[in-house]
Structures are given as structure tokens and as C-alpha cells.
Design a protein around this motif. Structure first.
Motif, PDB file in Angstrom:
ATOM      1  N   LEU A   1       9.122  -4.334   4.632  1.00 53.20           N
ATOM      2  CA  LEU A   1       8.970  -3.840   3.264  1.00 53.20           C
ATOM      3  C   LEU A   1       7.564  -3.271   3.067  1.00 53.20           C
ATOM      4  CD1 LEU A   1       9.930  -3.430   0.373  1.00 53.20           C
ATOM      5  CD2 LEU A   1       9.229  -5.796  -0.106  1.00 53.20           C
ATOM      6  N   GLU A   2       6.553  -3.991   3.531  1.00 53.14           N
ATOM      7  CA  GLU A   2       5.178  -3.508   3.414  1.00 53.14           C
ATOM      8  C   GLU A   2       5.011  -2.189   4.152  1.00 53.14           C
ATOM      9  OE1 GLU A   2       3.175  -6.903   4.987  1.00 53.14           O
ATOM     10  OE2 GLU A   2       3.146  -7.945   3.070  1.00 53.14           O
ATOM     11  N   ALA A   3       5.570  -2.099   5.364  1.00 54.65           N
ATOM     12  CA  ALA A   3       5.476  -0.858   6.137  1.00 54.65           C
ATOM     13  C   ALA A   3       6.154   0.294   5.405  1.00 54.65           C
ATOM     14  CB  ALA A   3       6.102  -1.054   7.523  1.00 54.65           C
ATOM     15  N   THR A   4       7.326   0.038   4.854  1.00 57.58           N
ATOM     16  CA  THR A   4       8.066   1.073   4.134  1.00 57.58           C
ATOM     17  C   THR A   4       7.287   1.566   2.919  1.00 57.58           C
ATOM     18  OG1 THR A   4      10.182   0.188   4.883  1.00 57.58           O
ATOM     19  CG2 THR A   4      10.227   1.565   2.902  1.00 57.58           C
ATOM     20  N   LEU A   5       6.690   0.645   2.173  1.00 54.04           N
ATOM     21  CA  LEU A   5       5.938   1.035   0.978  1.00 54.04           C
ATOM     22  C   LEU A   5       4.650   1.770   1.342  1.00 54.04           C
ATOM     23  CD1 LEU A   5       6.574  -2.137  -1.180  1.00 54.04           C
ATOM     24  CD2 LEU A   5       7.583   0.143  -1.481  1.00 54.04           C
ATOM     25  N   LEU A   6       4.002   1.374   2.427  1.00 55.82           N
ATOM     26  CA  LEU A   6       2.812   2.103   2.887  1.00 55.82           C
ATOM     27  C   LEU A   6       3.180   3.528   3.279  1.00 55.82           C
ATOM     28  CD1 LEU A   6       1.048  -0.673   4.958  1.00 55.82           C
ATOM     29  CD2 LEU A   6       0.058   0.532   2.996  1.00 55.82           C
ATOM     30  N   LEU A   7       4.317   3.682   3.938  1.00 56.61           N
ATOM     31  CA  LEU A   7       4.757   5.029   4.317  1.00 56.61           C
ATOM     32  C   LEU A   7       5.140   5.847   3.085  1.00 56.61           C
ATOM     33  CD1 LEU A   7       6.779   4.267   7.550  1.00 56.61           C
ATOM     34  CD2 LEU A   7       4.545   5.393   7.353  1.00 56.61           C
TER      35      LEU A   7
ATOM     36  N   ALA B   1       1.986   7.093   1.709  1.00 57.19           N
ATOM     37  CA  ALA B   1       1.463   8.157   2.579  1.00 57.19           C
ATOM     38  C   ALA B   1       2.204   9.469   2.349  1.00 57.19           C
ATOM     39  CB  ALA B   1       1.560   7.737   4.045  1.00 57.19           C
ATOM     40  N   VAL B   2       3.511   9.395   2.190  1.00 59.37           N
ATOM     41  CA  VAL B   2       4.312  10.600   1.943  1.00 59.37           C
ATOM     42  C   VAL B   2       3.915  11.252   0.622  1.00 59.37           C
ATOM     43  CG1 VAL B   2       6.662  11.397   1.401  1.00 59.37           C
ATOM     44  CG2 VAL B   2       6.265   9.948   3.386  1.00 59.37           C
TER      45      VAL B   2
ATOM     46  N   LEU C   1      -2.673   8.119  -6.166  1.00 56.62           N
ATOM     47  CA  LEU C   1      -3.793   7.239  -5.805  1.00 56.62           C
ATOM     48  C   LEU C   1      -3.624   5.870  -6.452  1.00 56.62           C
ATOM     49  CD1 LEU C   1      -6.835   9.677  -6.098  1.00 56.62           C
ATOM     50  CD2 LEU C   1      -5.888   8.686  -3.988  1.00 56.62           C
ATOM     51  N   GLY C   2      -3.161   5.849  -7.687  1.00 54.53           N
ATOM     52  CA  GLY C   2      -2.929   4.582  -8.378  1.00 54.53           C
ATOM     53  C   GLY C   2      -1.862   3.749  -7.691  1.00 54.53           C
ATOM     54  N   TYR C   3      -0.792   4.393  -7.258  1.00 48.89           N
ATOM     55  CA  TYR C   3       0.273   3.692  -6.536  1.00 48.89           C
ATOM     56  C   TYR C   3      -0.284   3.090  -5.247  1.00 48.89           C
ATOM     57  CZ  TYR C   3       4.587   2.852  -3.966  1.00 48.89           C
ATOM     58  OH  TYR C   3       5.591   2.266  -3.236  1.00 48.89           O
ATOM     59  N   ASN C   4      -1.037   3.875  -4.506  1.00 51.16           N
ATOM     60  CA  ASN C   4      -1.614   3.398  -3.247  1.00 51.16           C
ATOM     61  C   ASN C   4      -2.582   2.240  -3.497  1.00 51.16           C
ATOM     62  OD1 ASN C   4      -1.730   3.945  -0.297  1.00 51.16           O
ATOM     63  ND2 ASN C   4      -3.898   4.224  -0.747  1.00 51.16           N
ATOM     64  N   ARG C   5      -3.405   2.370  -4.522  1.00 52.31           N
ATOM     65  CA  ARG C   5      -4.369   1.309  -4.848  1.00 52.31           C
ATOM     66  C   ARG C   5      -3.652   0.017  -5.227  1.00 52.31           C
ATOM     67  NH1 ARG C   5      -6.085   3.113  -9.233  1.00 52.31           N
ATOM     68  NH2 ARG C   5      -5.136   1.556 -10.537  1.00 52.31           N
ATOM     69  N   LYS C   6      -2.614   0.116  -6.047  1.00 50.40           N
ATOM     70  CA  LYS C   6      -1.861  -1.074  -6.442  1.00 50.40           C
ATOM     71  C   LYS C   6      -1.163  -1.720  -5.249  1.00 50.40           C
ATOM     72  CE  LYS C   6      -1.240   0.249 -11.210  1.00 50.40           C
ATOM     73  NZ  LYS C   6      -0.334   0.717 -12.257  1.00 50.40           N
TER      74      LYS C   6
ATOM     75  N   VAL D   1      -7.597  10.564   5.380  1.00 48.46           N
ATOM     76  CA  VAL D   1      -7.958   9.246   5.901  1.00 48.46           C
ATOM     77  C   VAL D   1      -7.070   8.167   5.275  1.00 48.46           C
ATOM     78  CG1 VAL D   1      -9.835   8.739   4.270  1.00 48.46           C
ATOM     79  CG2 VAL D   1      -9.886   7.759   6.550  1.00 48.46           C
ATOM     80  N   LEU D   2      -6.754   8.270   3.998  1.00 49.70           N
ATOM     81  CA  LEU D   2      -5.857   7.300   3.368  1.00 49.70           C
ATOM     82  C   LEU D   2      -4.453   7.396   3.964  1.00 49.70           C
ATOM     83  CD1 LEU D   2      -6.820   7.598  -0.425  1.00 49.70           C
ATOM     84  CD2 LEU D   2      -7.628   5.928   1.248  1.00 49.70           C
ATOM     85  N   ILE D   3      -4.003   8.609   4.162  1.00 50.10           N
ATOM     86  CA  ILE D   3      -2.675   8.837   4.749  1.00 50.10           C
ATOM     87  C   ILE D   3      -2.614   8.231   6.142  1.00 50.10           C
ATOM     88  CG2 ILE D   3      -1.119  10.632   5.616  1.00 50.10           C
ATOM     89  CD1 ILE D   3      -2.292  12.393   3.243  1.00 50.10           C
ATOM     90  N   ASN D   4      -3.618   8.501   6.962  1.00 48.36           N
ATOM     91  CA  ASN D   4      -3.635   7.992   8.333  1.00 48.36           C
ATOM     92  C   ASN D   4      -3.707   6.473   8.385  1.00 48.36           C
ATOM     93  OD1 ASN D   4      -3.407  10.555   9.462  1.00 48.36           O
ATOM     94  ND2 ASN D   4      -5.614  10.833   9.558  1.00 48.36           N
ATOM     95  N   ILE D   5      -4.510   5.878   7.510  1.00 46.96           N
ATOM     96  CA  ILE D   5      -4.600   4.411   7.481  1.00 46.96           C
ATOM     97  C   ILE D   5      -3.247   3.818   7.113  1.00 46.96           C
ATOM     98  CG2 ILE D   5      -5.567   2.455   6.212  1.00 46.96           C
ATOM     99  CD1 ILE D   5      -8.236   4.062   6.109  1.00 46.96           C
ATOM    100  N   ASN D   6      -2.617   4.347   6.079  1.00 47.20           N
ATOM    101  CA  ASN D   6      -1.304   3.825   5.686  1.00 47.20           C
ATOM    102  C   ASN D   6      -0.302   3.943   6.829  1.00 47.20           C
ATOM    103  OD1 ASN D   6      -2.386   3.339   3.161  1.00 47.20           O
ATOM    104  ND2 ASN D   6      -0.858   4.512   2.050  1.00 47.20           N
ATOM    105  N   ARG D   7      -0.290   5.088   7.486  1.00 46.69           N
ATOM    106  CA  ARG D   7       0.650   5.287   8.593  1.00 46.69           C
ATOM    107  C   ARG D   7       0.350   4.343   9.754  1.00 46.69           C
ATOM    108  NH1 ARG D   7       0.603  11.891   8.439  1.00 46.69           N
ATOM    109  NH2 ARG D   7       2.130  12.133   6.765  1.00 46.69           N
TER     110      ARG D   7
END
Length: 123
Positions: A24-30, A33-34, A54-59, A108-114
Motif C-alpha cells: 500500500l505504501e509503495a502504491t501510494l508513493l507511486l 510520483a505520477v 506537493l501537499g499530497y506527497n507531504r501528507k 528529485v521528489l519523483i525519483n525518491i518516491n519511485r
């Protein structure tokens, strides 16, 4: 942005019976990123979506940090520290991007999430 945060909770409740927390965490990070990548790919049309993405990613990262710092979290201390350091970087980078309102720095945020998602999936 409250809608996206509620969607996280709904997705988490729905997936609990069928998906592991790591998946679930992996799916939400992706997913995050998308969203960010879509903004990079079409900045002119999607610039207005930057703050929400950005807010979604931060949360999402805030929830990950909350899980990591729980006393019953079985991760080794070194991994916990690494995740907290990474989250701190993400929060600072998010602030910079938000202040500049430019797509620079999103990669960089996209790559970290992926990368973190891949790690959670064992790849």
C-alpha cells in the motif's frame, strides 16, 4: 486537498484485507510520483495542480514518518534514522519548490518516491 487525504484513508481501509502495508505504501508513493511527473511533463497546463500534488506527497510522507516513529515499529534504528533524514529532505525540498512555483526540483521528489516504492516492493 482534504479530498486527497481522505482518499488515502479510504484506500488504506479498502486495501487492508488484500494488500500488505508495504505494498500500500509503495502504491501510494507511486501515485504521488505520477501526479508530480504529470506536472513536470505539462507544466503550462498543470501548474495550478502543483500545490495539491506537493501537499499530497507531504501528507503521505508525514504518515510514513508517523509509522516509523511508533514505538512498536520493528525497523532497525539505522533504517528509521535514514527514513527520517530522507523525509526531512523531502519536506525542505517541497517547501523550496512551493516557494519558487517552478518544476525544477520535482525530479528529485519523483525519483525518491519511485526508489522507495521499489525498495518496499523488494526490487
Amino acid at each position: 486537498m482534504q479530498h486527497g487525504f481522505n482518499a488515502y484513508g479510504a484506500a488504506a481501509r479498502t486495501a487492508q484485507a488484500t494488500v500488505s502495508p508495504r505494498e500500500l505504501e509503495a502504491t501510494l508513493l507511486l501515485k504521488a510520483a505520477v501526479r508530480l511527473q504529470a506536472i513536470v511533463d505539462d507544466w503550462t497546463a498543470r501548474e495550478g495542480e502543483l500545490d495539491d500534488a506537493l501537499g499530497y506527497n507531504r501528507k503521505l510522507w508525514t504518515l510514513l514518518v508517523s509509522a516509523v516513529i511508533k514505538e512498536d515499529n520493528p525497523l532497525p534504528v539505522e533504517i528509521k534514522r535514514s527514513i527520517l533524514t530522507l523525509a526531512n529532505f523531502i519536506f525542505n525540498q517541497t517547501f523550496r519548490i512551493s516557494a519558487q512555483q517552478q518544476p525544477a526540483g520535482l525530479a528529485v521528489l519523483i525519483n525518491i518516491n519511485r526508489d522507495v516504492a521499489a525498495g518496499l516492493r523488494g526490487r
